[in-house]
Design a protein around this motif. Structure first.
Motif, PDB file in Angstrom:
ATOM      1  N   CYS A  40      60.486  40.307  38.537  1.00  0.00           N
ATOM      2  CA  CYS A  40      60.081  39.633  37.301  1.00  0.00           C
ATOM      3  C   CYS A  40      60.665  38.238  37.164  1.00  0.00           C
ATOM      4  N   ASP A  41      61.492  37.837  38.102  1.00  0.00           N
ATOM      5  CA  ASP A  41      61.984  36.465  38.169  1.00  0.00           C
ATOM      6  C   ASP A  41      61.319  35.686  39.295  1.00  0.00           C
ATOM      7  N   GLY A  42      60.282  36.273  39.886  1.00  0.00           N
ATOM      8  CA  GLY A  42      59.543  35.594  40.933  1.00  0.00           C
ATOM      9  C   GLY A  42      60.207  35.606  42.288  1.00  0.00           C
ATOM     10  N   ARG A  43      61.266  36.394  42.437  1.00  0.00           N
ATOM     11  CA  ARG A  43      61.973  36.450  43.721  1.00  0.00           C
ATOM     12  C   ARG A  43      61.441  37.604  44.563  1.00  0.00           C
ATOM     13  N   PRO A  44      61.237  37.391  45.861  1.00  0.00           N
ATOM     14  CA  PRO A  44      60.785  38.483  46.719  1.00  0.00           C
ATOM     15  C   PRO A  44      61.797  39.617  46.750  1.00  0.00           C
ATOM     16  N   ILE A  45      61.308  40.846  46.693  1.00  0.00           N
ATOM     17  CA  ILE A  45      62.146  42.028  46.891  1.00  0.00           C
ATOM     18  C   ILE A  45      62.190  42.277  48.386  1.00  0.00           C
ATOM     19  N   GLU A  46      63.329  42.017  48.998  1.00  0.00           N
ATOM     20  CA  GLU A  46      63.409  42.000  50.461  1.00  0.00           C
ATOM     21  C   GLU A  46      62.915  43.318  51.068  1.00  0.00           C
ATOM     22  N   GLY A  47      61.979  43.196  51.974  1.00  0.00           N
ATOM     23  CA  GLY A  47      61.494  44.344  52.728  1.00  0.00           C
ATOM     24  C   GLY A  47      60.353  45.097  52.086  1.00  0.00           C
ATOM     25  N   LEU A  48      59.960  44.726  50.854  1.00  0.00           N
ATOM     26  CA  LEU A  48      58.897  45.444  50.150  1.00  0.00           C
ATOM     27  C   LEU A  48      57.638  44.582  50.115  1.00  0.00           C
ATOM     28  N   TYR A  49      56.548  45.145  50.609  1.00  0.00           N
ATOM     29  CA  TYR A  49      55.276  44.439  50.705  1.00  0.00           C
ATOM     30  C   TYR A  49      54.173  45.287  50.069  1.00  0.00           C
ATOM     31  N   ALA A  50      53.102  44.622  49.651  1.00  0.00           N
ATOM     32  CA  ALA A  50      51.957  45.346  49.089  1.00  0.00           C
ATOM     33  C   ALA A  50      50.678  44.597  49.430  1.00  0.00           C
ATOM     34  N   ALA A  51      49.608  45.358  49.608  1.00  0.00           N
ATOM     35  CA  ALA A  51      48.307  44.769  49.919  1.00  0.00           C
ATOM     36  C   ALA A  51      47.206  45.686  49.401  1.00  0.00           C
ATOM     37  N   GLY A  52      46.018  45.121  49.230  1.00  0.00           N
ATOM     38  CA  GLY A  52      44.903  45.910  48.723  1.00  0.00           C
ATOM     39  C   GLY A  52      45.035  46.163  47.230  1.00  0.00           C
ATOM     40  N   GLU A  53      44.510  47.284  46.776  1.00  0.00           N
ATOM     41  CA  GLU A  53      44.485  47.592  45.343  1.00  0.00           C
ATOM     42  C   GLU A  53      45.873  47.704  44.725  1.00  0.00           C
ATOM     43  N   ALA A  54      46.882  48.049  45.501  1.00  0.00           N
ATOM     44  CA  ALA A  54      48.234  48.181  44.955  1.00  0.00           C
ATOM     45  C   ALA A  54      48.779  46.840  44.485  1.00  0.00           C
ATOM     46  N   ALA A  55      48.241  45.755  45.013  1.00  0.00           N
ATOM     47  CA  ALA A  55      48.641  44.414  44.595  1.00  0.00           C
ATOM     48  C   ALA A  55      47.665  43.928  43.539  1.00  0.00           C
ATOM     49  N   GLY A  56      48.141  43.621  42.339  1.00  0.00           N
ATOM     50  CA  GLY A  56      47.266  43.165  41.270  1.00  0.00           C
ATOM     51  C   GLY A  56      46.718  41.784  41.567  1.00  0.00           C
ATOM     52  N   LEU A  57      45.435  41.591  41.279  1.00  0.00           N
ATOM     53  CA  LEU A  57      44.816  40.287  41.541  1.00  0.00           C
ATOM     54  C   LEU A  57      43.764  39.924  40.494  1.00  0.00           C
ATOM     55  N   TYR A  58      42.880  40.855  40.180  1.00  0.00           N
ATOM     56  CA  TYR A  58      41.681  40.511  39.431  1.00  0.00           C
ATOM     57  C   TYR A  58      41.865  40.601  37.916  1.00  0.00           C
ATOM     58  N   TYR A  59      41.104  39.760  37.222  1.00  0.00           N
ATOM     59  CA  TYR A  59      40.965  39.785  35.767  1.00  0.00           C
ATOM     60  C   TYR A  59      39.482  39.655  35.423  1.00  0.00           C
ATOM     61  N   GLN A  60      39.147  40.117  34.243  1.00  0.00           N
ATOM     62  CA  GLN A  60      37.818  39.900  33.679  1.00  0.00           C
ATOM     63  C   GLN A  60      36.729  40.482  34.562  1.00  0.00           C
ATOM     64  N   VAL A  61      36.193  39.677  35.467  1.00  0.00           N
ATOM     65  CA  VAL A  61      35.059  40.080  36.299  1.00  0.00           C
ATOM     66  C   VAL A  61      35.472  40.023  37.768  1.00  0.00           C
ATOM     67  N   TYR A  62      35.173  41.073  38.482  1.00  0.00           N
ATOM     68  CA  TYR A  62      35.471  41.135  39.911  1.00  0.00           C
ATOM     69  C   TYR A  62      34.682  40.072  40.673  1.00  0.00           C
ATOM     70  N   THR A  63      35.352  39.342  41.531  1.00  0.00           N
ATOM     71  CA  THR A  63      34.690  38.405  42.431  1.00  0.00           C
ATOM     72  C   THR A  63      34.183  39.195  43.627  1.00  0.00           C
ATOM     73  N   GLY A  64      32.876  39.415  43.658  1.00  0.00           N
ATOM     74  CA  GLY A  64      32.278  40.357  44.597  1.00  0.00           C
ATOM     75  C   GLY A  64      32.610  40.086  46.050  1.00  0.00           C
ATOM     76  N   ALA A  65      32.682  41.163  46.822  1.00  0.00           N
ATOM     77  CA  ALA A  65      32.870  41.108  48.272  1.00  0.00           C
ATOM     78  C   ALA A  65      34.209  40.481  48.673  1.00  0.00           C
ATOM     79  N   THR A  66      35.247  40.709  47.871  1.00  0.00           N
ATOM     80  CA  THR A  66      36.575  40.190  48.220  1.00  0.00           C
ATOM     81  C   THR A  66      37.629  41.280  48.351  1.00  0.00           C
ATOM     82  N   SER A  67      37.341  42.518  47.921  1.00  0.00           N
ATOM     83  CA  SER A  67      38.402  43.525  47.873  1.00  0.00           C
ATOM     84  C   SER A  67      38.805  44.015  49.267  1.00  0.00           C
ATOM     85  N   VAL A  68      37.844  44.369  50.106  1.00  0.00           N
ATOM     86  CA  VAL A  68      38.176  44.808  51.463  1.00  0.00           C
ATOM     87  C   VAL A  68      38.720  43.638  52.257  1.00  0.00           C
TER      88      VAL A  68
END
Length: 489
Positions: free
Chosen positions: A437-465
């Motif tokens: 929550c301070d913008g610092r990387p948590i060493e060794g912890l990574y996330a990708a795909g749906e587990a990583a928050g990205l979208y708001y409002q309307v999905y930008t099609g053909a970008t999730s995979v």
């Protein structure tokens, strides 16, 4: 749990969809010893990726669509603070800590995704995946789409086969339950599964575990009462229950993306098949159980607008709507391509008879259709392009393809809001590192795909995979490098 009950690896990956398998292959290719944990049985591994066409928003294998970054930036959240926008225009190192931890899809993430898409496609092709610009179920589309031949299943099977060649160990029917750190600052992931309780001890951890569309409690918590009407678009969604997101949040990760929304698709509730889509509503009208229209059915190309229209259906009485159309739809070339359900349309010779078959009030439906017909103006109907043929004096307005519904037989499909994936997850930087929550990387912890928050409002099609592959690969490479440094200490 004692060391004797622990499995030791360099990198543990949670999830065997596009994000998790991309991470596993990338890490193993860099020399890391990798474990992949997959909740599903082997015959259904792959989460949502298994069931999707896996479109990439790319005009060719070498470049993303012209509107790629613009569309993602437009959907960065409602009423953004001008101060935040001002700060993200600076180089990343000058951003205040709370801006680095902000939940929006910041320019760093968007540019990284756009910049690494082509190289990721070329990387996937080295495993035997072929890409082509194949027809989609969209009759009208605003953006080009590249597709792996064989869809998402072809992607995950190719990656899984290569992972096994690299001696990646895949543990099926294994669910991650809790996360802790060992005294020497490694990750300890407690799991349960077909083999009983087991723990995985690793220098790096990659969360490719999906969203929470398969968890009714989290859906109700974040999305609210409409959640009772939702169901996953495909069976893979039931496997995504949000544990990865919760574990990361409990470990101090910053949240990101819109937890109150989700990527929606219009489903026929009568069908049991994956993605039983009904997307012909731009050429008819949508009514709810009270026979009222509630949304502009055709604001533009259906691939841009079906997401928010589908979510609006969830807010209607009973979470259901009906697309009403008539025989004139046969003037639309290939319109049946937009129907993916295996259930037939409900048809009748009159609007009144159609209402009876749908269990709707015939007088109310007839009045709604009549009001719509009276609002249809004159103009040229152009089925395959935005034609501006709009209604007049009607609320809500229908902006395009507005023709009278008067040519029998009349037809309808029931539609519910299907949940493809949730938008809320954990905040990551351009290196797929989870940040606190301070913008610092948590060493060794990574996330990708749906587990990583990205979208708001309307999905930008053909970008999730696509983003699952791009940032999954990045996460695996980074995790392997961190594990190597850990060994050298």
């Amino acid at each position: 749990m004692s060391e004797s009950h622990q499995q030791l690896f360099d990198v543990t990956v949670v999830g065997a969809g596009i994000a998790g398998l991309s991470a596993a292959v990338a890490a193993a290719s860099a020399g890391a010893r990798v474990a992949v944990l997959e909740r599903a049985p082997e015959e259904e591994f792959g989460g949502n990726t298994r069931w999707t066409e896996a479109y990439f928003r790319m005009s060719s294998e070498d470049e993303v669509s012209a509107d790629f970054e613009e569309r993602l930036a437009e959907n960065a959240g409602d009423h953004l603070d001008p101060y935040i926008i001002e700060q993200v225009a600076q180089p990343y190192q000058f951003w205040p800590s709370f801006v680095k931890a902000h939940g929006m899809p910041d320019p760093e993430l968007i540019s990284e995704l756009a910049g690494r898409a082509a190289e990721t496609v070329k990387w996937l092709k080295t495993f035997g995946v072929r890409f082509d610009t194949l027809p989609t179920y969209f009759i009208t589309a605003a953006a080009p789409r590249l597709m792996p031949v064989g869809g998402g299943l072809a992607l995950i099977e190719a990656l899984r086969d290569h992972a096994l060649k690299l001696d990646v160990q895949i543990f099926y029917e294994t669910t991650a339950k809790s996360l802790s750190r060992t005294p020497d600052d490694r990750f300890l992931l407690a799991c349960s599964g077909a083999r009983g309780r087991i723990a995985f001890n690793s220098a790096a951890l990659v969360l490719g575990s999906g969203g929470f569309e398969g968890n009714p409690e989290m859906l109700a918590q974040y999305i609210g009462g409409a959640a009772r009407y939702l169901r996953p678009v495909a069976r893979g969604g039931y496997q995504n229950r949000g544990e990865g997101i919760r574990m990361a949040l409990d470990a101090g990760a910053a949240p990101a993306g819109d937890f109150s929304a989700y990527h929606a698709e219009p489903l026929d509730p009568r069908s049991a098949q994956p993605e039983a889509l009904v997307m012909n509503f731009p050429y008819g009208i949508l009514v709810n159980r009270d026979c009222n229209r509630f949304v502009d059915e055709a604001p533009g190309p259906v691939d841009v607008h079906y997401d928010h229209i589908s979510r609006a259906i969830a807010d209607q009485p009973g979470g259901i709507a009906y697309v009403i159309y008539d025989a004139s739809i046969d003037d639309v070339p290939n319109w049946k391509r937009s129907i993916r359900t295996d259930q037939p349309a409900i048809t009748a010779d009159t609007v009144d008879a159609l209402a009876d078959k749908l269990g709707l009030a015939s007088e109310r439906l007839a009045a709604t259709v009549a009001a719509y017909n009276d609002a249809c103006g004159k103009g040229e109907f152009k089925a395959l392009e935005v034609d501006g043929l709009a209604t007049h004096g009607l609320f809500p307005k229908k902006s395009n393809w507005s023709r009278r519904i008067e040519k029998g037989p009349f037809a309808a499909y029931p539609i519910i809001s299907g949940i493809c994936f949730t938008y809320g997850g954990v905040k990551t930087n351009r290196h797929a590192e989870v940040v606190d929550c301070d913008g610092r990387p948590i060493e060794g912890l990574y996330a990708a795909g749906e587990a990583a928050g990205l979208y708001y409002q309307v999905y930008t099609g053909a970008t999730s995979v696509m983003r699952g592959a791009v940032f999954g690969k990045t996460a695996g490479e980074r995790a392997a490098a961190l594990a190597q440094r850990s060994r050298e200490r």
